[in-house]
Structures are given as C-alpha cells and as structure tokens.
Design a protein around this motif. Structure first.
Motif, PDB file in Angstrom:
ATOM      1  N   TRP A  28     -12.154  11.523  -9.592  1.00  0.00           N
ATOM      2  CA  TRP A  28     -13.010  10.914 -10.048  1.00  0.00           C
ATOM      3  C   TRP A  28     -13.246   9.587  -9.711  1.00  0.00           C
ATOM      4  O   TRP A  28     -13.929   8.826  -8.197  1.00  0.00           O
ATOM      5  CB  TRP A  28     -14.325  11.321 -10.829  1.00  0.00           C
ATOM      6  CG  TRP A  28     -14.168  10.298 -11.967  1.00  0.00           C
ATOM      7  CD1 TRP A  28     -13.555  10.599 -13.341  1.00  0.00           C
ATOM      8  CD2 TRP A  28     -14.369   8.788 -12.961  1.00  0.00           C
ATOM      9  NE1 TRP A  28     -13.051  10.036 -14.064  1.00  0.00           N
ATOM     10  CE2 TRP A  28     -13.795   9.009 -14.207  1.00  0.00           C
ATOM     11  CE3 TRP A  28     -14.994   8.001 -11.684  1.00  0.00           C
ATOM     12  CZ2 TRP A  28     -13.778   7.770 -14.709  1.00  0.00           C
ATOM     13  CZ3 TRP A  28     -15.073   6.643 -12.467  1.00  0.00           C
ATOM     14  CH2 TRP A  28     -15.254   6.534 -13.806  1.00  0.00           C
ATOM     15  N   ILE A  29     -11.890   8.840 -10.122  1.00  0.00           N
ATOM     16  CA  ILE A  29     -11.404   7.430  -9.686  1.00  0.00           C
ATOM     17  C   ILE A  29     -10.480   7.990  -8.401  1.00  0.00           C
ATOM     18  O   ILE A  29     -10.624   7.378  -7.648  1.00  0.00           O
ATOM     19  CB  ILE A  29     -10.650   7.468 -11.052  1.00  0.00           C
ATOM     20  CG1 ILE A  29     -11.745   7.413 -12.054  1.00  0.00           C
ATOM     21  CG2 ILE A  29      -9.931   6.037 -10.263  1.00  0.00           C
ATOM     22  CD1 ILE A  29     -11.145   6.162 -13.576  1.00  0.00           C
ATOM     23  N   SER A  30     -10.164   8.630  -8.231  1.00  0.00           N
ATOM     24  CA  SER A  30      -8.874   8.923  -7.263  1.00  0.00           C
ATOM     25  C   SER A  30     -10.083   9.046  -6.012  1.00  0.00           C
ATOM     26  O   SER A  30      -9.444   8.423  -4.655  1.00  0.00           O
ATOM     27  CB  SER A  30      -8.028  10.499  -7.417  1.00  0.00           C
ATOM     28  OG  SER A  30      -6.337  10.547  -6.508  1.00  0.00           O
ATOM     29  N   ALA A  31     -10.922  10.027  -6.445  1.00  0.00           N
ATOM     30  CA  ALA A  31     -12.058   9.513  -4.947  1.00  0.00           C
ATOM     31  C   ALA A  31     -12.057   8.698  -4.035  1.00  0.00           C
ATOM     32  O   ALA A  31     -12.248   8.209  -3.432  1.00  0.00           O
ATOM     33  CB  ALA A  31     -12.674  11.031  -4.813  1.00  0.00           C
ATOM     34  N   LEU A  32     -12.044   7.250  -4.824  1.00  0.00           N
ATOM     35  CA  LEU A  32     -12.685   6.179  -4.452  1.00  0.00           C
ATOM     36  C   LEU A  32     -12.087   5.214  -4.696  1.00  0.00           C
ATOM     37  O   LEU A  32     -12.512   4.390  -4.454  1.00  0.00           O
ATOM     38  CB  LEU A  32     -14.098   5.566  -6.054  1.00  0.00           C
ATOM     39  CG  LEU A  32     -14.973   6.301  -6.111  1.00  0.00           C
ATOM     40  CD1 LEU A  32     -16.184   6.337  -7.354  1.00  0.00           C
ATOM     41  CD2 LEU A  32     -16.008   6.076  -4.945  1.00  0.00           C
ATOM     42  N   ARG A  33     -10.800   5.497  -4.817  1.00  0.00           N
ATOM     43  CA  ARG A  33      -9.450   4.406  -4.689  1.00  0.00           C
ATOM     44  C   ARG A  33      -9.589   4.205  -3.021  1.00  0.00           C
ATOM     45  O   ARG A  33      -9.146   5.020  -2.319  1.00  0.00           O
ATOM     46  CB  ARG A  33      -8.099   5.229  -5.469  1.00  0.00           C
ATOM     47  CG  ARG A  33      -6.815   4.177  -4.714  1.00  0.00           C
ATOM     48  CD  ARG A  33      -5.906   5.282  -5.307  1.00  0.00           C
ATOM     49  NE  ARG A  33      -6.301   6.739  -5.515  1.00  0.00           N
ATOM     50  CZ  ARG A  33      -4.130   6.968  -6.673  1.00  0.00           C
ATOM     51  NH1 ARG A  33      -3.831   6.203  -6.900  1.00  0.00           N
ATOM     52  NH2 ARG A  33      -4.975   8.468  -7.060  1.00  0.00           N
ATOM     53  N   PRO A  34      -9.640   2.560  -3.571  1.00  0.00           N
ATOM     54  CA  PRO A  34      -8.864   2.421  -1.827  1.00  0.00           C
ATOM     55  C   PRO A  34      -7.646   2.816  -1.321  1.00  0.00           C
ATOM     56  O   PRO A  34      -6.816   2.424  -1.802  1.00  0.00           O
ATOM     57  CB  PRO A  34      -9.168   1.229  -1.857  1.00  0.00           C
ATOM     58  CG  PRO A  34      -9.369   0.220  -3.288  1.00  0.00           C
ATOM     59  CD  PRO A  34      -9.289   2.282  -4.113  1.00  0.00           C
ATOM     60  N   PHE A  35      -7.610   2.734   0.341  1.00  0.00           N
ATOM     61  CA  PHE A  35      -6.092   3.019   0.805  1.00  0.00           C
ATOM     62  C   PHE A  35      -5.408   1.381   0.408  1.00  0.00           C
ATOM     63  O   PHE A  35      -5.981   1.046   1.599  1.00  0.00           O
ATOM     64  CB  PHE A  35      -6.647   3.368   2.487  1.00  0.00           C
ATOM     65  CG  PHE A  35      -5.520   4.012   2.512  1.00  0.00           C
ATOM     66  CD1 PHE A  35      -4.610   4.339   1.887  1.00  0.00           C
ATOM     67  CD2 PHE A  35      -5.087   4.208   4.112  1.00  0.00           C
ATOM     68  CE1 PHE A  35      -2.610   4.272   2.838  1.00  0.00           C
ATOM     69  CE2 PHE A  35      -4.173   5.052   4.966  1.00  0.00           C
ATOM     70  CZ  PHE A  35      -2.827   4.624   3.924  1.00  0.00           C
ATOM     71  N   LEU A  36      -4.984   0.611  -0.544  1.00  0.00           N
ATOM     72  CA  LEU A  36      -4.490  -0.218  -0.937  1.00  0.00           C
ATOM     73  C   LEU A  36      -3.785  -0.414  -0.076  1.00  0.00           C
ATOM     74  O   LEU A  36      -3.169  -1.242   0.241  1.00  0.00           O
ATOM     75  CB  LEU A  36      -5.061  -0.438  -2.285  1.00  0.00           C
ATOM     76  CG  LEU A  36      -3.761  -1.888  -2.762  1.00  0.00           C
ATOM     77  CD1 LEU A  36      -5.236  -2.823  -2.489  1.00  0.00           C
ATOM     78  CD2 LEU A  36      -4.008  -2.003  -4.380  1.00  0.00           C
ATOM     79  N   LEU A  37      -2.665   0.263  -0.039  1.00  0.00           N
ATOM     80  CA  LEU A  37      -1.189  -0.014   0.846  1.00  0.00           C
ATOM     81  C   LEU A  37      -2.155  -0.439   2.565  1.00  0.00           C
ATOM     82  O   LEU A  37      -1.562  -1.466   2.783  1.00  0.00           O
ATOM     83  CB  LEU A  37      -0.683   1.307   0.860  1.00  0.00           C
ATOM     84  CG  LEU A  37       0.749   1.168   1.364  1.00  0.00           C
ATOM     85  CD1 LEU A  37       1.250   0.242   1.066  1.00  0.00           C
ATOM     86  CD2 LEU A  37       1.312   2.389   1.378  1.00  0.00           C
TER      87      LEU A  37
END
Length: 160
Positions: A28-37
């Motif tokens: 559930w956190i991984s899906a919300l992870r922004p494309f920070l790179l």
C-alpha cells in the motif's frame, strides 16, 4: 556569479533517490511512492543540463530497470521523456514560481503514468494498483521541499 559544479552532491542525491525507488515497502505504501528519481533528475537537468544529459539519464533509467527487475527500458524511457521535455523547456521552466513548477511536474508525472499504463497494456500486464495514480500528488507536495534542499546544498558547496 560563478557556477561551480557539485558532482558529489549530484551523485549522492541520485543514489539516495535510486535507493528510495528500489527499497522494498509494503504494497500500500509502494503504490503511493512518488517517482522520486524523476524529481531529482528534473532538478539536475534544470540546474546543470550540461552534466545531466539525456545519455546519462537513459543509463540511470536502465540501472533502475535492472535493479527493480522491470522490463528493460521501461524506467529509462520514462526518465528520458521527462528529462527531454525539461531540456526543451528549461529556459522558461526555471523562472516559474516553485508551486507552478510543482504543478507542471505533477502533470508530467500523470502523463508518465499514462505512458506506463499503455506500455503495460500493450504487453498484457495489468497496472499494479489503482493507488499509483495518487503518487504524482505526493510528488507535487515534495517538489518545493526537494528543490529548496538541493538548491541550498548546492549553493553551500559552491562556495568551497
């Protein structure tokens, strides 16, 4: 004002964002992870375009593909599209207020997700989760803080 290159800061920030992208998180956190790179690459494309060319961006994306076991070229193409648009718009984009930059990057990340969806649809692979469409909103909130942090660090290192 003389602009000095800050290669150590550039590579450390890219490595930190890279690690953020490959570290395992709950689903559930991984899906919300922004494309920070992509945000870190966007900063360096805007500030040092001669050092963060499209070839380097492509190689960074390929490394992310290999590290995340995704289709080879998926992240590379995504990063390349974002960096290419920013290279073209750099002279105007840098002078927008940070909140407008953030909104433009959010729209670019939504276009990036649409391209990812089309790539996966053409392969017959479904998107991971519906929550992934919320990640550009988090990127919208992160960009001003990330921009100020990297800019302050870069300016401090410039004097040395």
């Amino acid at each position: 004002m003389i602009r000095r290159d800050t290669p150590m800061l550039r590579w450390l920030s890219l490595v930190a964002a890279f690690l953020f992208m490959v570290l395992p998180f709950p689903d559930w956190i991984s899906a919300l992870r922004p494309f920070l790179l992509s945000l870190v690459v966007a900063y360096w494309v805007l500030e040092t375009p001669q050092k963060m060319g499209l070839g380097r961006v492509f190689l960074i994306g390929l490394l992310l593909d290999l590290a995340s076991f995704s289709m080879l070229g998926e992240h590379a193409l995504r990063l390349l599209l974002i960096a290419g648009i920013l290279h073209l718009m750099r002279s105007r984009f840098r002078f927008y207020p940070v909140w407008q930059q953030s909104g433009f990057l959010m729209l670019m990340l939504y276009a990036d997700l649409a391209a990812l969806w089309l790539m996966r649809l053409s392969q017959g692979v479904p998107m991971v989760q519906a929550e992934i469409w919320g990640s550009p909103i988090l990127a919208f909130l992160i960009w001003p803080w990330l921009y100020m942090l990297l800019d302050n660090l870069r300016l401090q290192n410039r004097g040395r």
